[in-house]
Structures are given as C-alpha cells and as structure tokens.
Design a protein around this motif. Structure first.
Motif: not given
Ligand code: BT5
Length: 266
Positions: A31, A58, A60, A63
């Motif tokens: 990420s 990723r 928020r 999720n």
C-alpha cells in the motif's frame, strides 16, 4: 504521452514547487499509504509515492481498494501543513475537488461529482477514492497522507464492484496514467497553497456545487447502527449536517460513517 512512465519522465513533466519533487515509484507494493506511514521521517512535504501495482490497497473503515496493475493509479502524497490537528477532513475535501477539476480537464463534459467526503463518481459510479490519514506529532500538528486511487484504463472490474465502479477508459476518455498524475498533482498543489492561505471557506461553494448528496435521502451506516434521513448541508468545517427521520439534526464526521443512497449504490 508516455505509457511506461518513470521518475525522470514525470519530474520533467510535473510543473510544481513542492508536490512531486520527491517521487518514489514502485512496480509493486502493498500500500502506498502504508509505505509513506512507515517512512514518514525520511521524506519532506510534497513527497509522492506511486505504485504500478498495489497488492494490499486500503479504503476507509477497513475497506479494500482493488488492484489493477498498470491500469489504475495508486498514489500517496505527504503533506506537512503545520496547522492544527482538525484540518484533515477539510484538506481531503479540497483534494477531492482538485482531482475532480483535474479530470474535467480531460473532458469538460463529463458528469462528474463528489460523494461526501471523498468519492469521485461519474454517473453514480466510482472512479476515484481517497484515503486521508494523519500522523500526530508532539507539537500538536499533524502530517497528512493523502492516498489516491484513480481508475484510468481499467476495462473491467471484479464482480464485487463491477456495478458500482468505472474508469476513464470506460467513460471514453483515452489517456495515460502519467497524464493523470501530472494533471492531478499540479491541481492539488495549486489548491493546497490556496487552502493554506484562505482555508476551506474559499472552496465550500465549489465543493457543494459538485457534491451529489446534499438534499438527498440517505442511509448512514456506522459500526453500531444504520439510520435513514436526509443530508441537509456541508458545514463550514467540512462535516455533514444530517436530519434523521424524526427530524433530529446531527453532525457526521467522515471517519465514523458510510453514506449510501437510500435505494442505489451511492
Ligand atoms: C476509498 O475508501 O475510496 C479510499 C481508497 C483509497 C485508495 C488509495 S490507492 C493509494 C493509497 N494506498 C492505499 O492503500 N489506499 C490509497 P472507501 O470509501 O472505504 O471505499 C472503498 C470501497 O470502494 C470498497 O469497499 C469497494 O466497494 C469500492 N472499491 C474498491 N476498489 C475500487 C476501485 N478500484 N474502484 C471503485 N470502487 C472500488
């Protein structure tokens, strides 16, 4: 435009003072937000991390953000605004507006909207998501990481999101990821400097003009419950003014809720 963008190519193209001056490009990473978080002290304000493939993206509230190597843009920007802790939401709202304006430069006629706080939609399908995170410092100030995912040349999506996601390509906008990087970073820097001078009030009317959920019936979901009601307005601090079915008004903070249309996906 260059399909196989690299650091030298982008550095020559991006016309900014700070954003993108430090540019880190990965072929693949978990990420881009996590990378910046873990290495925050090594980089200065304006550092940008880009991945051509992101395996643990990723969103928020826990999720997931889907990967689509070399078709989507996965990018995180480090900001160190030296202002008080509560500005994260407002800077992230301004960032959504900047991205919307940047994408409009590719086709001014696109029906492109913002779903509070940060989703960018074309005809109710999501084309961009933003994950804004802050790292607190002892000084009471915070560093901000703006994580941006934009669907550029995706032809299809996984079943789980195929009905609610779109890309520039699907919307008949033919461009490259590098073009989108240049346009978005330039617009974000321009608006960020204006924000530092004039704050969110300068942008609120423009934000509301493009915001698709004001005066709409919605379902508000948080970890404990869900409520039906209507979005009345965006407050001056960027929070939402919500009226529930009994007429009671409350303020919604982006970190707590997911806002859905009462019947559709958004
Ligand atoms: C977001 O979360 O929209 C923020 C997404 C931020 C992604 C960027 S990519 C670079 C940086 N590094 C990261 O690890 N993240 C950031 P949220 O509002 O929670 O929306 C997530 C939801 O959008 C998912 O639950 C899916 O329903 C949907 N979704 C997932 N991938 C999508 C995609 N590629 N396009 C459209 N919708 C998607």
């Amino acid at each position: 435009m260059n399909k196989n963008y690299n650091q030298i190519y982008l550095k020559n193209k991006i016309n900014t003072k700070i954003i993108g001056k430090e540019l880190i490009i990965f072929d693949e990473i978990g990420s881009t937000n996590d990378f910046l978080k873990q290495n925050i002290d090594k980089y200065s304000e304006g550092a940008v991390v880009i991945a051509k493939s992101q395996t643990q993206g990723r969103g928020r509230l826990g999720n997931t953000w889907e990967n689509s190597p070399n078709e989507s843009l996965f990018m995180s920007i480090l900001l160190k605004p030296n202002i008080k802790i509560d500005s994260l939401l407002r800077i992230s709202l301004v960032c959504s507006l900047s991205i919307l304006k940047a994408l409009k430069k590719l086709n001014a006629n696109m029906d492109i909207k913002i779903k509070w706080p940060n989703d960018i939609l074309i005809e109710e399908k999501k084309i961009c998501g933003i994950l804004a995170e802050c790292i607190s410092k002892n000084s009471g100030h915070e560093d901000l990481i703006l994580g941006i995912g934009i669907n550029v040349n995706n032809k299809t999506f996984p079943n789980s999101i195929s009905e609610k996601a779109t890309s520039l390509f699907i919307e008949n906008v033919h461009t490259t990821i590098s073009d989108v990087i240049v346009l978005t970073l330039e617009q974000i820097e321009k608006d960020y400097f204006t924000y530092l001078q004039n704050k969110f009030l300068f942008f609120i009317d423009e934000y509301k003009k493009y915001c698709c959920n004001i005066n709409k019936k919605v379902k508000i979901i948080n970890s404990l419950s869900q409520k039906y009601g209507e979005i009345i307005d965006i407050n001056e601090d960027g929070t939402l003014l919500f009226k529930d079915e009994s007429g009671q008004l409350s303020t919604l903070f982006s970190s707590e809720v997911s806002v859905r249309g009462e019947f559709g996906y958004i």
